[in-house]
Design a protein around this motif. Structure first.
Motif, PDB file in Angstrom:
ATOM      1  N   LEU A 123      -6.660  13.726  13.956  1.00 11.49           N
ATOM      2  CA  LEU A 123      -5.627  14.051  12.983  1.00 11.49           C
ATOM      3  C   LEU A 123      -4.359  13.249  13.281  1.00 11.49           C
ATOM      4  CD1 LEU A 123      -6.065  17.927  13.123  1.00 11.49           C
ATOM      5  CD2 LEU A 123      -7.111  16.356  11.493  1.00 11.49           C
ATOM      6  N   ARG A 124      -3.869  12.542  12.281  1.00 13.13           N
ATOM      7  CA  ARG A 124      -2.582  11.863  12.404  1.00 13.13           C
ATOM      8  C   ARG A 124      -1.632  12.521  11.416  1.00 13.13           C
ATOM      9  NH1 ARG A 124      -0.886   5.499  12.854  1.00 13.13           N
ATOM     10  NH2 ARG A 124       1.303   5.785  12.260  1.00 13.13           N
ATOM     11  N   LEU A 125      -0.661  13.258  11.936  1.00 15.16           N
ATOM     12  CA  LEU A 125       0.244  14.023  11.092  1.00 15.16           C
ATOM     13  C   LEU A 125       1.486  13.221  10.722  1.00 15.16           C
ATOM     14  CD1 LEU A 125       0.052  17.423  13.023  1.00 15.16           C
ATOM     15  CD2 LEU A 125      -1.444  16.574  11.224  1.00 15.16           C
ATOM     16  N   HIS A 126       2.220  13.739   9.739  1.00 14.47           N
ATOM     17  CA  HIS A 126       3.508  13.171   9.327  1.00 14.47           C
ATOM     18  C   HIS A 126       3.401  11.686   9.005  1.00 14.47           C
ATOM     19  CE1 HIS A 126       4.961  16.985  10.782  1.00 14.47           C
ATOM     20  NE2 HIS A 126       4.552  16.710  12.005  1.00 14.47           N
ATOM     21  N   THR A 127       2.334  11.309   8.314  1.00 12.41           N
ATOM     22  CA  THR A 127       2.117   9.911   7.951  1.00 12.41           C
ATOM     23  C   THR A 127       1.768   9.823   6.470  1.00 12.41           C
ATOM     24  OG1 THR A 127       1.267   9.433  10.172  1.00 12.41           O
ATOM     25  CG2 THR A 127       0.818   7.810   8.449  1.00 12.41           C
ATOM     26  N   ALA A 128       2.653   9.241   5.684  1.00 10.28           N
ATOM     27  CA  ALA A 128       2.407   9.072   4.253  1.00 10.28           C
ATOM     28  C   ALA A 128       1.832   7.684   4.012  1.00 10.28           C
ATOM     29  CB  ALA A 128       3.697   9.254   3.472  1.00 10.28           C
ATOM     30  N   ILE A 129       0.558   7.628   3.639  1.00  8.54           N
ATOM     31  CA  ILE A 129      -0.065   6.341   3.344  1.00  8.54           C
ATOM     32  C   ILE A 129       0.500   5.811   2.027  1.00  8.54           C
ATOM     33  CG2 ILE A 129      -2.227   5.113   2.993  1.00  8.54           C
ATOM     34  CD1 ILE A 129      -1.888   6.314   5.776  1.00  8.54           C
ATOM     35  N   GLY A 130       0.950   4.566   2.062  1.00  5.54           N
ATOM     36  CA  GLY A 130       1.601   3.979   0.905  1.00  5.54           C
ATOM     37  C   GLY A 130       3.074   3.757   1.147  1.00  5.54           C
ATOM     38  N   SER A 131       3.580   4.280   2.268  1.00  8.02           N
ATOM     39  CA  SER A 131       4.977   4.054   2.644  1.00  8.02           C
ATOM     40  C   SER A 131       5.015   2.997   3.744  1.00  8.02           C
ATOM     41  CB  SER A 131       5.630   5.362   3.092  1.00  8.02           C
ATOM     42  OG  SER A 131       5.655   6.295   2.024  1.00  8.02           O
ATOM     43  N   SER A 132       5.142   3.440   4.996  1.00 14.63           N
ATOM     44  CA  SER A 132       5.156   2.474   6.106  1.00 14.63           C
ATOM     45  C   SER A 132       3.772   1.876   6.339  1.00 14.63           C
ATOM     46  CB  SER A 132       5.648   3.163   7.390  1.00 14.63           C
ATOM     47  OG  SER A 132       6.963   3.642   7.222  1.00 14.63           O
ATOM     48  N   ILE A 133       2.739   2.701   6.148  1.00 16.86           N
ATOM     49  CA  ILE A 133       1.359   2.245   6.357  1.00 16.86           C
ATOM     50  C   ILE A 133       0.639   2.236   5.018  1.00 16.86           C
ATOM     51  CG2 ILE A 133      -0.849   2.804   7.436  1.00 16.86           C
ATOM     52  CD1 ILE A 133       0.666   4.030   9.730  1.00 16.86           C
ATOM     53  N   SER A 134      -0.104   1.173   4.749  1.00 20.03           N
ATOM     54  CA  SER A 134      -0.854   1.059   3.498  1.00 20.03           C
ATOM     55  C   SER A 134      -2.345   1.217   3.760  1.00 20.03           C
ATOM     56  CB  SER A 134      -0.592  -0.304   2.850  1.00 20.03           C
ATOM     57  OG  SER A 134      -1.137  -1.342   3.651  1.00 20.03           O
ATOM     58  N   ILE A 135      -3.130   1.355   2.691  1.00 21.18           N
ATOM     59  CA  ILE A 135      -4.581   1.408   2.833  1.00 21.18           C
ATOM     60  C   ILE A 135      -5.101   0.088   3.404  1.00 21.18           C
ATOM     61  CG2 ILE A 135      -6.745   1.486   1.524  1.00 21.18           C
ATOM     62  CD1 ILE A 135      -5.556   3.613  -0.227  1.00 21.18           C
ATOM     63  N   SER A 136      -4.464  -1.011   3.035  1.00 24.49           N
ATOM     64  CA  SER A 136      -4.855  -2.320   3.573  1.00 24.49           C
ATOM     65  C   SER A 136      -4.697  -2.345   5.094  1.00 24.49           C
ATOM     66  CB  SER A 136      -4.011  -3.426   2.941  1.00 24.49           C
ATOM     67  OG  SER A 136      -4.217  -3.473   1.544  1.00 24.49           O
ATOM     68  N   ASP A 137      -3.672  -1.674   5.597  1.00 21.42           N
ATOM     69  CA  ASP A 137      -3.474  -1.590   7.055  1.00 21.42           C
ATOM     70  C   ASP A 137      -4.605  -0.805   7.708  1.00 21.42           C
ATOM     71  OD1 ASP A 137      -1.055  -2.999   6.950  1.00 21.42           O
ATOM     72  OD2 ASP A 137       0.094  -1.166   6.600  1.00 21.42           O
ATOM     73  N   LEU A 138      -5.038   0.278   7.061  1.00 19.41           N
ATOM     74  CA  LEU A 138      -6.140   1.077   7.596  1.00 19.41           C
ATOM     75  C   LEU A 138      -7.409   0.233   7.702  1.00 19.41           C
ATOM     76  CD1 LEU A 138      -5.724   4.447   5.623  1.00 19.41           C
ATOM     77  CD2 LEU A 138      -5.063   3.992   7.986  1.00 19.41           C
ATOM     78  N   LYS A 139      -7.710  -0.511   6.644  1.00 23.32           N
ATOM     79  CA  LYS A 139      -8.920  -1.334   6.639  1.00 23.32           C
ATOM     80  C   LYS A 139      -8.810  -2.476   7.651  1.00 23.32           C
ATOM     81  CE  LYS A 139     -11.314  -1.567   2.868  1.00 23.32           C
ATOM     82  NZ  LYS A 139     -11.830  -1.911   1.516  1.00 23.32           N
ATOM     83  N   ARG A 140      -7.621  -3.017   7.798  1.00 23.15           N
ATOM     84  CA  ARG A 140      -7.396  -4.070   8.789  1.00 23.15           C
ATOM     85  C   ARG A 140      -7.687  -3.568  10.203  1.00 23.15           C
ATOM     86  NH1 ARG A 140      -1.381  -4.719   9.806  1.00 23.15           N
ATOM     87  NH2 ARG A 140      -1.931  -2.799  10.938  1.00 23.15           N
ATOM     88  N   ASP A 141      -7.358  -2.299  10.446  1.00 18.54           N
ATOM     89  CA  ASP A 141      -7.484  -1.736  11.785  1.00 18.54           C
ATOM     90  C   ASP A 141      -8.816  -1.020  12.005  1.00 18.54           C
ATOM     91  OD1 ASP A 141      -5.022  -2.750  12.378  1.00 18.54           O
ATOM     92  OD2 ASP A 141      -3.939  -0.874  12.068  1.00 18.54           O
ATOM     93  N   GLY A 142      -9.813  -1.343  11.191  1.00 20.95           N
ATOM     94  CA  GLY A 142     -11.170  -0.891  11.478  1.00 20.95           C
ATOM     95  C   GLY A 142     -11.711   0.253  10.662  1.00 20.95           C
ATOM     96  N   VAL A 143     -10.974   0.729   9.679  1.00 17.97           N
ATOM     97  CA  VAL A 143     -11.481   1.815   8.836  1.00 17.97           C
ATOM     98  C   VAL A 143     -12.444   1.231   7.800  1.00 17.97           C
ATOM     99  CG1 VAL A 143     -10.862   3.549   7.111  1.00 17.97           C
ATOM    100  CG2 VAL A 143      -9.450   3.267   9.155  1.00 17.97           C
ATOM    101  N   ASP A 144     -13.665   1.748   7.748  1.00 19.68           N
ATOM    102  CA  ASP A 144     -14.686   1.217   6.840  1.00 19.68           C
ATOM    103  C   ASP A 144     -14.641   1.865   5.455  1.00 19.68           C
ATOM    104  OD1 ASP A 144     -15.937  -0.614   8.667  1.00 19.68           O
ATOM    105  OD2 ASP A 144     -16.771   1.134   9.702  1.00 19.68           O
ATOM    106  N   ALA A 145     -14.196   3.114   5.387  1.00 24.51           N
ATOM    107  CA  ALA A 145     -14.137   3.807   4.097  1.00 24.51           C
ATOM    108  C   ALA A 145     -12.916   4.719   4.072  1.00 24.51           C
ATOM    109  CB  ALA A 145     -15.402   4.614   3.854  1.00 24.51           C
ATOM    110  N   VAL A 146     -12.322   4.837   2.917  1.00 22.90           N
ATOM    111  CA  VAL A 146     -11.124   5.668   2.734  1.00 22.90           C
ATOM    112  C   VAL A 146     -11.379   6.651   1.597  1.00 22.90           C
ATOM    113  CG1 VAL A 146      -8.683   5.680   2.106  1.00 22.90           C
ATOM    114  CG2 VAL A 146      -9.590   3.832   3.523  1.00 22.90           C
ATOM    115  N   LEU A 147     -11.071   7.920   1.828  1.00 24.19           N
ATOM    116  CA  LEU A 147     -11.152   8.933   0.779  1.00 24.19           C
ATOM    117  C   LEU A 147      -9.734   9.356   0.409  1.00 24.19           C
ATOM    118  CD1 LEU A 147     -12.538  11.008  -1.044  1.00 24.19           C
ATOM    119  CD2 LEU A 147     -12.652  12.552   0.931  1.00 24.19           C
ATOM    120  N   ILE A 148      -9.376   9.146  -0.843  1.00 26.67           N
ATOM    121  CA  ILE A 148      -8.066   9.577  -1.339  1.00 26.67           C
ATOM    122  C   ILE A 148      -8.230  10.944  -1.998  1.00 26.67           C
ATOM    123  CG2 ILE A 148      -6.167   9.060  -2.909  1.00 26.67           C
ATOM    124  CD1 ILE A 148      -6.919   6.104  -2.666  1.00 26.67           C
ATOM    125  N   ALA A 149      -7.617  11.949  -1.411  1.00 19.14           N
ATOM    126  CA  ALA A 149      -7.658  13.312  -1.958  1.00 19.14           C
ATOM    127  C   ALA A 149      -6.248  13.885  -1.872  1.00 19.14           C
ATOM    128  CB  ALA A 149      -8.657  14.173  -1.185  1.00 19.14           C
TER     129      ALA A 149
END
Length: 269
Positions: free
Chosen positions: A36-62
């Motif tokens: 769990l990574r708390l207090h992190t809004a994806i789309g602000s400081s960190i983007s989905i592109s950053d997640l994929k760059r750092d090894g995330v293979d799939a992202v679920l937006i809910a």
């Protein structure tokens, strides 16, 4: 550190979703190996592109519906007016006194009404233009049993410091608006909460190249929940709009199976 969880329609409402249940789910997730990574809004400081760059293979937006929709009526910016989604996020921050007017009768409006009643507000009235509501009928009955009053065929025209002003609506045989009377009707209230509708925030679409949305700003997906970008999926209210928690969970389970199949296929190459 305690995990702070907020679910659409169940914000800080101990009577609806006891925190002890959330604590048990937190432990189960950690035991299952979920990080769990708390207090992190994806789309602000960190983007989905950053997640994929750092090894995330799939992202679920809910991410749900966290953008309140404006009514665009005079008085909407008054200090004794707020939006339902903001009230539910922190009901203890608002001083409502004794009489509350709620614009809307959907699921969010019902949650606002029941939360306010449980917090000691004496008179809670919900207003809507039409007779029908998309809220769960059982929730509506519970709200009525707890003291909420419903007034339909009321079109909001403006809001004053003393309460909202409405114009009466005449409906046709199909329950649709046939005409609106010009004379205004005053409904006294110490506080007015707008809970007419909500939409998704646009950060994820705006910061993710190729990610498409619908005309309403919802996330565009196929039958399996896959978005227009490979490896990115969507589920729940951010895809279908405001529905019940049960429907959102059922949809998410279906999409998770599709993600699992996607990952297994990717590993086979």
């Amino acid at each position: 550190m305690k995990l702070k969880v907020k679910l659409a329609g169940c914000f800080d409402m101990e009577f609806r979703l006891p925190k002890s249940i959330l604590d048990r789910y937190e432990k189960k997730m950690k035991d299952a190996g979920i990080h769990l990574r708390l207090h992190t809004a994806i789309g602000s400081s960190i983007s989905i592109s950053d997640l994929k760059r750092d090894g995330v293979d799939a992202v679920l937006i809910a991410s749900g519906l966290w953008r309140a929709s404006k009514l665009n009526v005079p008085g909407e910016a008054l200090p004794n007016v707020c939006y339902g989604i903001h009230y539910l996020s922190s009901p203890e921050s608002f001083e409502i006194k004794n009489r509350l007017a709620i614009i809307g009768t959907g699921n969010t409006a019902i949650d606002v009404a029941r939360t306010a009643l449980h917090r000691g507000v004496g008179y809670v009235t919900l207003y809507a233009r039409r007779e029908q509501s998309n809220a769960d009928p059982k929730e509506i009955e519970l709200a009525k049993l707890e003291g909420a009053e419903f007034k339909t065929q009321m079109q909001i025209s403006r809001i004053t410091k003393e309460g909202p002003m409405f114009k009466r609506v005449q409906l046709d045989e199909n329950g649709q608006i046939a005409s609106i009377y010009e004379e205004e009707v005053f409904e006294p209230a110490d506080f007015t909460i707008i809970a007419a509708s909500q939409g998704p925030k646009s950060k994820l679409i705006n910061t993710t190249p190729g990610l498409k949305g619908t005309e309403k700003g919802l996330l565009q997906v196929d039958e399996e929940g896959a978005t227009s970008v490979d490896g990115i999926f969507g589920a729940g209210d951010v895809v279908y709009g405001g529905r019940t928690v049960v429907e959102a969970v059922a949809n998410a389970k279906k999409v998770v199976l599709a993600i699992d199949a996607y990952l297994q296929k990717k590993e086979s190459f």
